[in-house]
Design an enzyme around this catalytic site. Sequence first.
Site, PDB file in Angstrom:
ATOM      1  N   ASP A 111     -23.342 -36.314  24.144  1.00  0.00           N
ATOM      2  CA  ASP A 111     -22.993 -36.932  22.862  1.00  0.00           C
ATOM      3  C   ASP A 111     -22.851 -38.447  23.029  1.00  0.00           C
ATOM      4  OD1 ASP A 111     -22.114 -36.408  20.061  1.00  0.00           O
ATOM      5  OD2 ASP A 111     -20.243 -37.307  20.750  1.00  0.00           O
ATOM      6  N   GLU A 146     -28.122 -38.169  23.747  1.00  0.00           N
ATOM      7  CA  GLU A 146     -28.181 -38.623  22.352  1.00  0.00           C
ATOM      8  C   GLU A 146     -28.090 -40.142  22.398  1.00  0.00           C
ATOM      9  OE1 GLU A 146     -25.913 -38.297  18.068  1.00  0.00           O
ATOM     10  OE2 GLU A 146     -24.815 -38.717  19.882  1.00  0.00           O
ATOM     11  N   HIS A 183     -27.742 -31.779  13.011  1.00  0.00           N
ATOM     12  CA  HIS A 183     -26.564 -31.530  12.177  1.00  0.00           C
ATOM     13  C   HIS A 183     -25.961 -32.816  11.612  1.00  0.00           C
ATOM     14  CE1 HIS A 183     -25.015 -32.590  16.110  1.00  0.00           C
ATOM     15  NE2 HIS A 183     -23.898 -32.938  15.512  1.00  0.00           N
ATOM     16  N   ASP A 184     -26.609 -33.959  11.846  1.00  0.00           N
ATOM     17  CA  ASP A 184     -26.075 -35.234  11.362  1.00  0.00           C
ATOM     18  C   ASP A 184     -26.911 -35.855  10.253  1.00  0.00           C
ATOM     19  OD1 ASP A 184     -23.896 -35.326  13.150  1.00  0.00           O
ATOM     20  OD2 ASP A 184     -25.142 -36.188  14.735  1.00  0.00           O
ATOM     21  N   ASP A 207     -13.666 -14.621   9.889  1.00  0.00           N
ATOM     22  CA  ASP A 207     -12.786 -15.743   9.531  1.00  0.00           C
ATOM     23  C   ASP A 207     -13.549 -16.867   8.829  1.00  0.00           C
ATOM     24  OD1 ASP A 207     -14.201 -16.914  11.557  1.00  0.00           O
ATOM     25  OD2 ASP A 207     -12.482 -17.356  12.848  1.00  0.00           O
ATOM     26  N   ASP A 250     -19.259 -18.077  15.400  1.00  0.00           N
ATOM     27  CA  ASP A 250     -18.619 -17.990  16.717  1.00  0.00           C
ATOM     28  C   ASP A 250     -19.607 -17.504  17.780  1.00  0.00           C
ATOM     29  OD1 ASP A 250     -18.744 -15.203  16.223  1.00  0.00           O
ATOM     30  OD2 ASP A 250     -16.837 -15.300  15.149  1.00  0.00           O
ATOM     31  N   ASP A 259     -23.181 -28.902  24.696  1.00  0.00           N
ATOM     32  CA  ASP A 259     -22.854 -30.280  24.338  1.00  0.00           C
ATOM     33  C   ASP A 259     -21.733 -30.768  25.253  1.00  0.00           C
ATOM     34  OD1 ASP A 259     -22.865 -32.484  22.338  1.00  0.00           O
ATOM     35  OD2 ASP A 259     -23.501 -30.894  20.965  1.00  0.00           O
TER      36      ASP A 259
HETATM   37  C1  NOJ Z   1     -22.812 -37.434  17.461  1.00  0.00           C
HETATM   38  C2  NOJ Z   1     -22.651 -36.047  16.936  1.00  0.00           C
HETATM   39  O1  NOJ Z   1     -23.919 -35.481  16.748  1.00  0.00           O
HETATM   40  C3  NOJ Z   1     -21.878 -36.175  15.632  1.00  0.00           C
HETATM   41  O2  NOJ Z   1     -21.842 -34.966  14.920  1.00  0.00           O
HETATM   42  C4  NOJ Z   1     -20.497 -36.672  15.964  1.00  0.00           C
HETATM   43  O3  NOJ Z   1     -19.784 -36.907  14.763  1.00  0.00           O
HETATM   44  C5  NOJ Z   1     -20.533 -37.982  16.756  1.00  0.00           C
HETATM   45  N1  NOJ Z   1     -21.515 -37.957  17.798  1.00  0.00           N
HETATM   46  C6  NOJ Z   1     -19.198 -38.276  17.390  1.00  0.00           C
HETATM   47  O4  NOJ Z   1     -18.949 -37.387  18.432  1.00  0.00           O
END
Ligand code: NOJ
Length: 507
Positions: free
Chosen positions: A199, A257, A318-319, A25, A29, A98
């Site tokens: 998070d 985080e 990933h940010d 898809d 996953d 997470d």
């Molecule tokens: C931190 C996460 O790493 C990010 O990807 C997310 O957009 C924000 N927190 C909000 O949850």
Amino acid sequence: MTPAWWSDAVVYEIYVRSFADSDGDGVGDLPGIRSRLGYLRELGVDAIWLTPFYPSPGADHGYDVADYTDVDALFGTLEDFDALVGDAHELGLRVVIDVVPNHTSSEHEWFRNALSDPSHPDRGRYMFRPGRDGGPPNGWTSAFGGSAWELDERSGEYYLHMFAPDQPDLDWHNETVQRDFEQVLRFWLDRGVDGFRIDVAQALFKDQSLAEMQEPDPPTWHADWVTAVNQPELHPLYRRWRRLADDYPGERMFVGEIMLDDQEAVAEYVRPDELQLAFNFALLWDEWDATAIRVTIDRTRTAMGAVGAVPTWVLENHDVMRVATRYGGREQGRRHARAAALLFLALPGTAFLYQGQELGLEEVDLPDELRQDPLFVRTGGERKGRDGCRIPIPWTRAGQHFGFTTGEPWLPMPDDWGLESVEAQSEDSASTLELYRSALARRPGGDFEWLESPPGTLVFRRDDVVCLVNVDAPNLDLPEGDVIVASESVTDRLSAGAAAWVRPRTL
Ligand code: NOJ
């Protein structure tokens, strides 16, 4: 006593949507991850961290959770999750998941109840407040752009969302919220997870006075200026969570985080009875500059040392923009990223490695119409967002979508992505993947000590191994001895942008 597993681990972050797709898809996953565990074992990491896989409308790609105790059909089932944990444990890999406690999805049953009837008890789980002077209750802004308040037209009140409006913030002063989250933690601990990544861990409680905040101009990456968060109530909460997890067998772990630049402030969260680890984002903010990097290492070690906590090191997640691109991209950025790999894997503490970092992947510049990040959409394109570091992983040199999926990948993969693939790099002993494999197999341990070195270089010792990084000096002589790993082929000196681990003949 043997040190806890997390105190010198390498944790591999899996951005679930982009790792491996098993059902065609176009979205990664859980069974896909399961099929690639052998790769991770062979790479040499100790644990995996899975980004959110819970039922979610996907407004922030999973960081908008509609049900905390299930798996989204897009990613599989609870049985798939159990099978993944079982296989990972069999291979000796720990599993960290997470948890997203700051906000839910606007599709969460609690929020739907809250909107449907202002007298519903679930309304108290969120931050609904009356407006002020015909506008929102205050001037707080969302991390994704615009006001942090959204009008609930039906009641005339506003609700708080520090991120997208589809991510309403929970009110952590509400005891039901606190109680329910303990159940969420238990649910996953019972299923065998080894830890949680929390998070936005510094933001759960908000300043109840709703006092205004002075925003920096230009804005900074980190959130030290957000005085509405980082509230004292967090510490007793995390102490309770720690006790809860410590009651389980095995060494269950929390990593917060905590988006603060001030390492002393971060250290408060990792005092002995609170969270075990907090991400240290300082290396993400440093340029390729020896002085800046050294200051970061010293500040981190001092701050964490003062509370007896383990330092952590992060070059990518990933940010943020991929490290090779941050360091200038192309040949030079890639060389620096390889040298940085040897630096960060030699530092004492826990290293977090983001999928694709071991392949030296660069940020991908997508056409605007294909961007999906709410950050891009909500800032009207002013901030490009994070899609460029979330492109699916290339597994094979050729073939449909380089082995990621048999369908259409949710973000397009560049045409030459196969050259970066696991397959291609496994056949090349000089590849970044092979560098990571060698380094992970030979990571030094023991005491840390800086050694004297010329300006523009970083040289330290871990027991009988010396890590040398020539950031930007003309040359750096290597001590006589055995080169254990080097970021490129070296003789008796390192040129600028190269690094090596050496076991010197004499120390
Ligand atoms: C931190 C996460 O790493 C990010 O990807 C997310 O957009 C924000 N927190 C909000 O949850």
